[in-house]
Each structure stands twice: as structure tokens, then as C-alpha cells.
Motif scaffolding. Structure first.
Motif, PDB file in Angstrom:
ATOM      1  N   ARG A  53      43.025  36.851  36.499  1.00 29.76           N
ATOM      2  CA  ARG A  53      43.863  37.472  36.707  1.00 29.76           C
ATOM      3  C   ARG A  53      43.723  38.996  36.747  1.00 29.76           C
ATOM      4  NH1 ARG A  53      46.340  32.446  36.157  1.00 29.76           N
ATOM      5  NH2 ARG A  53      46.901  32.987  33.977  1.00 29.76           N
ATOM      6  N   THR A  54      43.172  39.198  35.570  1.00 25.04           N
ATOM      7  CA  THR A  54      42.868  40.631  34.833  1.00 25.04           C
ATOM      8  C   THR A  54      41.753  41.760  35.799  1.00 25.04           C
ATOM      9  OG1 THR A  54      43.422  40.133  32.426  1.00 25.04           O
ATOM     10  CG2 THR A  54      42.089  42.159  33.016  1.00 25.04           C
ATOM     11  N   ARG A  55      40.873  40.539  36.720  1.00 24.27           N
ATOM     12  CA  ARG A  55      40.102  40.746  37.015  1.00 24.27           C
ATOM     13  C   ARG A  55      40.219  41.551  38.768  1.00 24.27           C
ATOM     14  NH1 ARG A  55      33.966  40.366  35.870  1.00 24.27           N
ATOM     15  NH2 ARG A  55      34.200  40.358  33.227  1.00 24.27           N
ATOM     16  N   ILE A  56      41.254  40.360  39.269  1.00 27.07           N
ATOM     17  CA  ILE A  56      41.813  40.249  40.450  1.00 27.07           C
ATOM     18  C   ILE A  56      42.562  42.189  40.193  1.00 27.07           C
ATOM     19  CG2 ILE A  56      43.706  39.976  41.848  1.00 27.07           C
ATOM     20  CD1 ILE A  56      43.304  36.926  40.882  1.00 27.07           C
ATOM     21  N   GLU A  57      43.408  42.116  39.170  1.00 23.27           N
ATOM     22  CA  GLU A  57      44.705  43.309  39.351  1.00 23.27           C
ATOM     23  C   GLU A  57      43.923  44.744  39.197  1.00 23.27           C
ATOM     24  OE1 GLU A  57      46.661  42.930  35.610  1.00 23.27           O
ATOM     25  OE2 GLU A  57      47.733  40.756  36.427  1.00 23.27           O
ATOM     26  N   ALA A  58      42.381  44.594  38.565  1.00 23.81           N
ATOM     27  CA  ALA A  58      41.302  45.445  38.796  1.00 23.81           C
ATOM     28  C   ALA A  58      40.499  45.779  39.814  1.00 23.81           C
ATOM     29  CB  ALA A  58      40.757  45.136  36.793  1.00 23.81           C
ATOM     30  N   GLU A  60      43.344  33.674  32.198  1.00 24.88           N
ATOM     31  CA  GLU A  60      43.783  34.997  32.346  1.00 24.88           C
ATOM     32  C   GLU A  60      42.311  36.173  32.856  1.00 24.88           C
ATOM     33  OE1 GLU A  60      43.510  32.609  29.589  1.00 24.88           O
ATOM     34  OE2 GLU A  60      45.737  31.585  30.440  1.00 24.88           O
TER      35      GLU A  60
END
Length: 189
Positions: free
Chosen positions: A60-65, A57
Motif C-alpha cells: 500500500r505504501t508503494r501504491i501511494e508513492a 502495508e
């Protein structure tokens, strides 16, 4: 002066890791960046030493950011990637960063940093020699070797996107050529 980046990519069995490890013995003030992964630590591995360990999780959050220069989901929920913040930290200390990444990751890092990065593709002398090397390792089953050969054929198509292609048909020659290319790059102002 800010550091520079040296990116290495190659098909499995090309000798890339051997060449990179040799380069690291040449007193060029080059450091590996610590990668991030979503896999759990193994044995005595520590966060911030071998890897930055993140949950799937968090990854994925860091990918989106937009925190990653490059990343790959190797298996479902099993990510590996290079954090921009880690690379910037090393560069801001005036040190050079070396990468040993797949061809897509190598192209992404080069595109992001442009002339501050040197991208080097280590190429085997041919597919049959690559097959011989992979078989000679004695670590993979025949079907794994054939999978690696298929991937290598795909990866060889990226060679022209790299700044330098070094054909590793003789390890000592390839090591010397790599050191010369990297020294010249680091000497440029």
C-alpha cells in the motif's frame, strides 16, 4: 538502445499463456519482469526470483508513492503488481520485457509507455468455444467456469484498446501471427 515492451492480455482460456510461452522460445531476447505480491512465499520461492514479496502495508505504501505500473487487490490484503523499477531495470539493460496481465493492467502499461510498448489481445473465437476450452481443462467447477465466462465477456470489451487483436481459433496460426507481429515491432527503429 533501450528495450521495448510487449503486453499480452486475454480472457482466461484464450490460449494466451501457451502463445506467450511459445514466443519465449523464439530467441527474441525477451524477459518477464518479476511481479510483486503481498502473499507469503510458497515452498522454495525466493524474494527477487519468483516474486518480490512485500507485506500488505509495504504494498500500500508503494501504491501511494506511485511505484507500480499496474496492480490489483485480488483478495483483501492480497495484492499483485508490476513495479516500475523492475521494468526500467530490464529496459535499461537493453532487453525487451514481456507482460502477461489482465486487460486493465495491460491498458495501464500501454498508456504509460506509449509507442515503446506493443499491446496484444488474444481473443477466443467465441464465448461458446471459450466455455468448451474451460470445461475441457477439467480444473474448475461449473460455477467457476461461469464466473470466468462472465469476466471474459467484460474483458472482450477492451479488445479495441489494444494495438493488435489475434484471434486464437487455430493455435499454430495464432502462434505464427504473434511471432511475426512481435518481430516486426522489435525490428522498428
Amino acid at each position: 538502445m533501450a528495450g521495448r515492451l510487449i503486453i499480452f492480455s486475454a480472457p482466461s482460456g484464450s490460449g494466451k499463456s501457451t502463445i506467450v510461452n511459445y514466443l519465449l522460445t523464439q530467441n527474441l531476447d525477451i524477459r518477464f519482469s518479476i511481479s510483486a505480491t503481498s502473499r507469503p512465499p510458497r515452498g522454495t520461492e525466493q524474494h527477487g526470483v519468483e516474486y518480490y514479496f512485500l507485506t500488505p502495508e509495504e504494498f500500500r505504501t508503494r501504491i501511494e508513492a506511485g511505484h507500480f505500473l499496474e496492480y490489483e487487490e485480488v483478495y483483501p490484503d492480497r495484492y499483485y503488481g508490476t513495479l516500475k523499477s523492475e521494468v526500467e531495470r530490464i529496459l535499461n539493460e537493453g532487453q525487451h520485457v514481456i507482460f502477461d496481465v489482465d486487460v486493465v493492467g495491460g491498458c495501464n502499461i500501454k498508456n504509460y509507455y506509449g509507442d515503446q510498448a506493443l499491446s496484444i489481445f488474444i481473443q477466443p473465437p467465441g464465448i461458446e468455444e471459450l466455455r468448451r476450452r474451460l470445461t475441457g481443462r477439467g480444473t474448475d467447477a461449473p460455477e467457476v467456469i461461469e464466473s470466468r465466462i462472465a469476466k471474459a465477456e467484460f474483458e472482450l470489451g477492451f479488445a479495441s484498446r489494444f494495438d493488435v487483436v489475434i484471434v486464437n481459433d487455430d493455435l499454430v496460426t495464432a502462434q505464427a501471427e504473434t511471432v511475426e507481429v512481435v518481430r516486426n515491432f522489435l525490428a522498428r527503429v
